[in-house]
Write a protein that holds these residues in place. Structure first.
Motif, PDB file in Angstrom:
ATOM      1  N   GLN A  15      -1.670  -8.194   1.090  1.00 46.20           N
ATOM      2  CA  GLN A  15      -2.468  -8.988   2.026  1.00 46.20           C
ATOM      3  C   GLN A  15      -1.763  -9.122   3.372  1.00 46.20           C
ATOM      4  N   LEU A  18      -1.868  -5.811   5.188  1.00 51.36           N
ATOM      5  CA  LEU A  18      -3.213  -5.572   5.709  1.00 51.36           C
ATOM      6  C   LEU A  18      -3.451  -6.382   6.976  1.00 51.36           C
ATOM      7  N   LYS A  54      -6.623  -0.987   1.164  1.00 48.77           N
ATOM      8  CA  LYS A  54      -7.859  -1.511   0.582  1.00 48.77           C
ATOM      9  C   LYS A  54      -8.229  -0.769  -0.699  1.00 48.77           C
ATOM     10  N   GLN A  57      -5.942  -2.005  -3.432  1.00 51.28           N
ATOM     11  CA  GLN A  57      -6.335  -3.362  -3.820  1.00 51.28           C
ATOM     12  C   GLN A  57      -7.532  -3.310  -4.768  1.00 51.28           C
ATOM     13  N   CYS A  58      -8.487  -2.443  -4.494  1.00 49.34           N
ATOM     14  CA  CYS A  58      -9.646  -2.300  -5.380  1.00 49.34           C
ATOM     15  C   CYS A  58      -9.223  -1.745  -6.733  1.00 49.34           C
TER      16      CYS A  58
END
Length: 64
Positions: A15, A18, A54, A57-58
């Protein structure tokens, strides 16, 4: 940033990374608007790093 490096990080670190990359992306866009950016390839590198984070993260969310 390589995918293996990203996978080794925890959720909080991802996080933070990002958020940092999005700030960098914003500053690069402002540099383009004011014609101060000398190396335009930085924009695509940041975009790809954001996409990598991302994606991972998914992947981690699906595992849980």
């Amino acid at each position: 940033m390589k995918a293996n490096e990203i996978r080794s990080k925890g959720d909080d670190e991802l996080q933070k990374s990002l958020l940092d990359l999005r700030k960098t992306q914003f500053s690069l866009r402002m540099q383009v608007a004011t014609q101060q950016l000398s190396n335009s390839s930085q924009i695509s590198k940041v975009r790809k790093d954001i996409a990598r984070i991302k994606t991972i993260q998914c992947e981690k969310a699906k595992i849980k």
